[in-house]
Design a protein around this motif. Structure first.
Motif, PDB file in Angstrom:
ATOM      1  N   THR A 171       2.549   2.966   6.131  1.00 56.91           N
ATOM      2  CA  THR A 171       3.264   3.689   5.087  1.00 56.91           C
ATOM      3  C   THR A 171       3.936   2.823   4.038  1.00 56.91           C
ATOM      4  N   THR A 172       4.218   1.563   4.340  1.00 54.42           N
ATOM      5  CA  THR A 172       4.939   0.747   3.360  1.00 54.42           C
ATOM      6  C   THR A 172       4.050  -0.362   2.818  1.00 54.42           C
ATOM      7  N   CYS A 173       4.155  -0.584   1.516  1.00 53.42           N
ATOM      8  CA  CYS A 173       3.348  -1.605   0.859  1.00 53.42           C
ATOM      9  C   CYS A 173       4.238  -2.453  -0.041  1.00 53.42           C
ATOM     10  N   LEU A 174       4.092  -3.766   0.067  1.00 53.44           N
ATOM     11  CA  LEU A 174       4.803  -4.681  -0.815  1.00 53.44           C
ATOM     12  C   LEU A 174       3.787  -5.296  -1.771  1.00 53.44           C
ATOM     13  N   ILE A 175       4.045  -5.145  -3.066  1.00 56.70           N
ATOM     14  CA  ILE A 175       3.170  -5.710  -4.090  1.00 56.70           C
ATOM     15  C   ILE A 175       3.822  -6.995  -4.592  1.00 56.70           C
ATOM     16  N   VAL A 176       3.111  -8.104  -4.416  1.00 56.18           N
ATOM     17  CA  VAL A 176       3.653  -9.413  -4.771  1.00 56.18           C
ATOM     18  C   VAL A 176       2.834  -9.990  -5.925  1.00 56.18           C
ATOM     19  N   ASP A 177       3.410  -9.972  -7.122  1.00 56.28           N
ATOM     20  CA  ASP A 177       2.699 -10.469  -8.302  1.00 56.28           C
ATOM     21  C   ASP A 177       3.722 -10.831  -9.361  1.00 56.28           C
ATOM     22  N   ASP A 178       3.488 -11.915 -10.074  1.00 58.78           N
ATOM     23  CA  ASP A 178       4.442 -12.306 -11.117  1.00 58.78           C
ATOM     24  C   ASP A 178       4.268 -11.488 -12.389  1.00 58.78           C
ATOM     25  N   SER A 179       3.184 -10.707 -12.470  1.00 59.91           N
ATOM     26  CA  SER A 179       2.972  -9.851 -13.635  1.00 59.91           C
ATOM     27  C   SER A 179       3.537  -8.455 -13.388  1.00 59.91           C
ATOM     28  N   ARG A 180       4.508  -8.079 -14.206  1.00 63.18           N
ATOM     29  CA  ARG A 180       5.133  -6.759 -14.077  1.00 63.18           C
ATOM     30  C   ARG A 180       4.097  -5.659 -14.310  1.00 63.18           C
ATOM     31  N   ILE A 181       3.167  -5.902 -15.228  1.00 65.26           N
ATOM     32  CA  ILE A 181       2.137  -4.903 -15.541  1.00 65.26           C
ATOM     33  C   ILE A 181       1.212  -4.683 -14.355  1.00 65.26           C
ATOM     34  N   ILE A 182       0.764  -5.781 -13.726  1.00 67.35           N
ATOM     35  CA  ILE A 182      -0.098  -5.658 -12.539  1.00 67.35           C
ATOM     36  C   ILE A 182       0.651  -4.905 -11.434  1.00 67.35           C
ATOM     37  N   ARG A 183       1.926  -5.252 -11.230  1.00 65.96           N
ATOM     38  CA  ARG A 183       2.716  -4.555 -10.196  1.00 65.96           C
ATOM     39  C   ARG A 183       2.788  -3.068 -10.490  1.00 65.96           C
ATOM     40  N   LYS A 184       2.981  -2.729 -11.758  1.00 65.48           N
ATOM     41  CA  LYS A 184       3.101  -1.330 -12.161  1.00 65.48           C
ATOM     42  C   LYS A 184       1.793  -0.564 -11.919  1.00 65.48           C
ATOM     43  N   VAL A 185       0.668  -1.172 -12.305  1.00 63.45           N
ATOM     44  CA  VAL A 185      -0.649  -0.555 -12.108  1.00 63.45           C
ATOM     45  C   VAL A 185      -0.926  -0.379 -10.615  1.00 63.45           C
ATOM     46  N   ALA A 186      -0.716  -1.453  -9.852  1.00 60.10           N
ATOM     47  CA  ALA A 186      -0.964  -1.409  -8.406  1.00 60.10           C
ATOM     48  C   ALA A 186      -0.056  -0.378  -7.740  1.00 60.10           C
ATOM     49  N   ARG A 187       1.219  -0.321  -8.170  1.00 59.01           N
ATOM     50  CA  ARG A 187       2.176   0.626  -7.604  1.00 59.01           C
ATOM     51  C   ARG A 187       1.680   2.062  -7.790  1.00 59.01           C
ATOM     52  N   ARG A 188       1.210   2.366  -8.989  1.00 56.50           N
ATOM     53  CA  ARG A 188       0.744   3.722  -9.282  1.00 56.50           C
ATOM     54  C   ARG A 188      -0.429   4.094  -8.362  1.00 56.50           C
TER      55      ARG A 188
END
Length: 125
Positions: A4-21
């Motif tokens: 159920t839990t996912c941690l997105i580790v990336d220095d790009s805020r845009i990549i984190r946002k896309v992956a989060r969605r």
């Protein structure tokens, strides 16, 4: 077991946002870290079920983070997808040897990410 839990580790805020969605759309609770050191601190407090990890980041890169993660108590449990622009087979082999479950080439979309998560058993196919 429900992952159920996912941690997105990336220095790009845009990549984190896309992956989060994408990942939230698959039913995960998502948190973010901007580099490996931040992610390691997070995992020390609460081990996520799945991690999407970028390779090239400042402070601590994805490979160093992964090696440290796998050494933590419970650090062998999370499914780790390496998200990278790295295409060289020897580099990918290095990530898998360090403990990555699989890798995703950037740029990725929802379909690719979902199929990779299914392959590592993080979601129902």
């Amino acid at each position: 077991m429900d992952l159920t839990t996912c941690l997105i580790v990336d220095d790009s805020r845009i990549i984190r946002k896309v992956a989060r969605r994408i990942v939230e759309g698959l039913g995960y609770e998502v948190d973010e870290a901007a580099d490996g050191a931040e992610a390691l601190a997070y995992c020390t407090g609460a081990m996520p079920d799945v991690l999407l990890v970028d390779w090239n980041m400042p402070v601590m890169d994805g490979l160093s983070f992964l090696r440290r993660l796998r050494g933590l108590p419970g650090g062998d449990r999370p499914k780790v997808l390496f998200c990278t622009i790295e295409t060289r087979p020897d580099r990918i082999a290095e990530a898998l040897a360090a403990g990555a479950d699989d890798y995703v080439m950037k740029p990725f979309d929802g379909e690719i990410l979902q199929s990779k998560l299914a392959e590592v058993g993080a979601i129902a196919a």
